[in-house]
Design a protein around this motif. Structure first.
Motif, PDB file in Angstrom:
ATOM      1  N   UNK A  29      12.436   2.363  -4.310  1.00 15.84           N
ATOM      2  CA  UNK A  29      11.279   3.033  -3.716  1.00 15.84           C
ATOM      3  C   UNK A  29      10.294   1.981  -3.213  1.00 15.84           C
ATOM      4  N   UNK A  30       9.290   2.437  -2.491  1.00 15.56           N
ATOM      5  CA  UNK A  30       8.254   1.509  -2.030  1.00 15.56           C
ATOM      6  C   UNK A  30       7.522   0.872  -3.209  1.00 15.56           C
ATOM      7  N   UNK A  31       7.443   1.578  -4.327  1.00 13.06           N
ATOM      8  CA  UNK A  31       6.766   1.034  -5.508  1.00 13.06           C
ATOM      9  C   UNK A  31       7.564  -0.083  -6.185  1.00 13.06           C
ATOM     10  N   UNK A  32       8.807  -0.285  -5.745  1.00 10.08           N
ATOM     11  CA  UNK A  32       9.643  -1.364  -6.285  1.00 10.08           C
ATOM     12  C   UNK A  32       9.806  -2.508  -5.295  1.00 10.08           C
ATOM     13  N   UNK A  33       9.057  -2.462  -4.195  1.00  8.42           N
ATOM     14  CA  UNK A  33       9.090  -3.548  -3.216  1.00  8.42           C
ATOM     15  C   UNK A  33       8.414  -4.766  -3.825  1.00  8.42           C
ATOM     16  N   UNK A  34       9.069  -5.926  -3.710  1.00 13.31           N
ATOM     17  CA  UNK A  34       8.483  -7.157  -4.245  1.00 13.31           C
ATOM     18  C   UNK A  34       8.016  -8.102  -3.140  1.00 13.31           C
ATOM     19  N   UNK A  35       8.490  -7.884  -1.917  1.00 12.21           N
ATOM     20  CA  UNK A  35       8.100  -8.749  -0.793  1.00 12.21           C
ATOM     21  C   UNK A  35       8.245  -7.978   0.500  1.00 12.21           C
ATOM     22  N   UNK A  36       7.278  -8.115   1.375  1.00  6.26           N
ATOM     23  CA  UNK A  36       7.396  -7.516   2.705  1.00  6.26           C
ATOM     24  C   UNK A  36       7.010  -8.542   3.762  1.00  6.26           C
ATOM     25  N   UNK A  37       7.606  -8.395   4.916  1.00  2.00           N
ATOM     26  CA  UNK A  37       7.264  -9.210   6.072  1.00  2.00           C
ATOM     27  C   UNK A  37       6.919  -8.248   7.197  1.00  2.00           C
ATOM     28  N   UNK A  38       5.736  -8.404   7.739  1.00  6.35           N
ATOM     29  CA  UNK A  38       5.261  -7.543   8.822  1.00  6.35           C
ATOM     30  C   UNK A  38       5.318  -8.348  10.117  1.00  6.35           C
ATOM     31  N   UNK A  39       5.989  -7.789  11.102  1.00  8.25           N
ATOM     32  CA  UNK A  39       6.085  -8.400  12.420  1.00  8.25           C
ATOM     33  C   UNK A  39       5.220  -7.585  13.366  1.00  8.25           C
ATOM     34  N   UNK A  40       4.224  -8.218  13.967  1.00  7.03           N
ATOM     35  CA  UNK A  40       3.296  -7.536  14.853  1.00  7.03           C
ATOM     36  C   UNK A  40       3.398  -8.076  16.272  1.00  7.03           C
ATOM     37  N   UNK A  41       3.312  -7.170  17.240  1.00 10.40           N
ATOM     38  CA  UNK A  41       3.289  -7.592  18.637  1.00 10.40           C
ATOM     39  C   UNK A  41       1.947  -8.252  18.954  1.00 10.40           C
ATOM     40  N   UNK A  42       0.886  -7.782  18.294  1.00 13.45           N
ATOM     41  CA  UNK A  42      -0.454  -8.296  18.541  1.00 13.45           C
ATOM     42  C   UNK A  42      -1.193  -8.426  17.213  1.00 13.45           C
ATOM     43  N   UNK A  43      -1.475  -9.655  16.801  1.00 17.16           N
ATOM     44  CA  UNK A  43      -2.139  -9.901  15.522  1.00 17.16           C
ATOM     45  C   UNK A  43      -3.539  -9.282  15.482  1.00 17.16           C
ATOM     46  N   UNK A  44      -4.112  -8.983  16.647  1.00 13.89           N
ATOM     47  CA  UNK A  44      -5.413  -8.316  16.682  1.00 13.89           C
ATOM     48  C   UNK A  44      -5.343  -6.906  16.109  1.00 13.89           C
ATOM     49  N   UNK A  45      -4.139  -6.358  15.942  1.00 15.99           N
ATOM     50  CA  UNK A  45      -3.972  -5.024  15.366  1.00 15.99           C
ATOM     51  C   UNK A  45      -3.700  -5.068  13.864  1.00 15.99           C
ATOM     52  N   UNK A  46      -3.829  -6.252  13.266  1.00 21.65           N
ATOM     53  CA  UNK A  46      -3.548  -6.398  11.835  1.00 21.65           C
ATOM     54  C   UNK A  46      -4.401  -5.457  10.984  1.00 21.65           C
ATOM     55  N   UNK A  47      -5.702  -5.395  11.253  1.00 18.66           N
ATOM     56  CA  UNK A  47      -6.597  -4.580  10.426  1.00 18.66           C
ATOM     57  C   UNK A  47      -6.201  -3.105  10.461  1.00 18.66           C
ATOM     58  N   UNK A  48      -5.858  -2.594  11.641  1.00 17.47           N
ATOM     59  CA  UNK A  48      -5.440  -1.195  11.744  1.00 17.47           C
ATOM     60  C   UNK A  48      -4.126  -0.950  11.016  1.00 17.47           C
ATOM     61  N   UNK A  49      -3.171  -1.883  11.175  1.00 13.53           N
ATOM     62  CA  UNK A  49      -1.899  -1.775  10.457  1.00 13.53           C
ATOM     63  C   UNK A  49      -2.157  -1.816   8.954  1.00 13.53           C
ATOM     64  N   UNK A  50      -3.048  -2.701   8.535  1.00 18.77           N
ATOM     65  CA  UNK A  50      -3.318  -2.894   7.115  1.00 18.77           C
ATOM     66  C   UNK A  50      -3.951  -1.659   6.470  1.00 18.77           C
ATOM     67  N   UNK A  51      -4.730  -0.901   7.231  1.00 18.27           N
ATOM     68  CA  UNK A  51      -5.302   0.344   6.699  1.00 18.27           C
ATOM     69  C   UNK A  51      -4.197   1.292   6.244  1.00 18.27           C
ATOM     70  N   UNK A  52      -3.226   1.494   7.113  1.00 21.37           N
ATOM     71  CA  UNK A  52      -2.119   2.396   6.797  1.00 21.37           C
ATOM     72  C   UNK A  52      -1.254   1.805   5.686  1.00 21.37           C
ATOM     73  N   UNK A  53      -0.932   0.525   5.791  1.00 21.55           N
ATOM     74  CA  UNK A  53      -0.114  -0.173   4.798  1.00 21.55           C
ATOM     75  C   UNK A  53      -0.747  -0.032   3.407  1.00 21.55           C
ATOM     76  N   UNK A  54      -2.052  -0.263   3.327  1.00 17.68           N
ATOM     77  CA  UNK A  54      -2.758  -0.190   2.038  1.00 17.68           C
ATOM     78  C   UNK A  54      -2.778   1.226   1.480  1.00 17.68           C
ATOM     79  N   UNK A  55      -2.934   2.224   2.357  1.00 12.15           N
ATOM     80  CA  UNK A  55      -2.904   3.617   1.907  1.00 12.15           C
ATOM     81  C   UNK A  55      -1.549   3.971   1.302  1.00 12.15           C
ATOM     82  N   UNK A  56      -0.494   3.518   1.942  1.00 18.13           N
ATOM     83  CA  UNK A  56       0.857   3.852   1.484  1.00 18.13           C
ATOM     84  C   UNK A  56       1.195   3.122   0.189  1.00 18.13           C
TER      85      UNK A  56
END
Length: 86
Positions: A29-56
């Motif tokens: 499950x996602x609760x058993x994830x120990x490492x993630x790598x996020x690939x972004x087309x635009x690093x300026x969208x990190x904060x918006x991606x991080x909002x959703x990532x943190x909620x999940x």
């Protein structure tokens, strides 16, 4: 494969939903994830991606790296790779 409309937040939510289904099928499950790598087309969208990532992920905070890439398949804005315990 259909790309969800709505920008980086909608794409991030869909990626994490897809990952959750794949992990569950594999006995994890996602609760058993120990490492993630996020690939972004635009690093300026990190904060918006991080909002959703943190909620999940909530209080579960796996190690994470994030990088900007020149191009992703199907010209999506985000791709996430995870390693999880089974």
């Amino acid at each position: 494969m259909t790309i969800v409309p709505g920008g980086i937040k909608a794409e991030t939510a869909q990626v994490l939903k897809n990952l959750s289904h794949v992990l569950e099928e594999g006995g994890s499950s996602l609760q058993k994830v120990i490492k993630s790598t996020v690939f972004l087309k635009d690093m300026n969208e990190f904060a918006e991606m991080n909002e959703v990532y943190s909620e999940v992920f909530g209080d579960h905070r796996p190690a994470r790296s994030a990088v900007q890439v020149a191009r992703l398949p199907k010209d999506v804005s985000v791709e996430i790779e995870v390693v999880a315990v089974v």
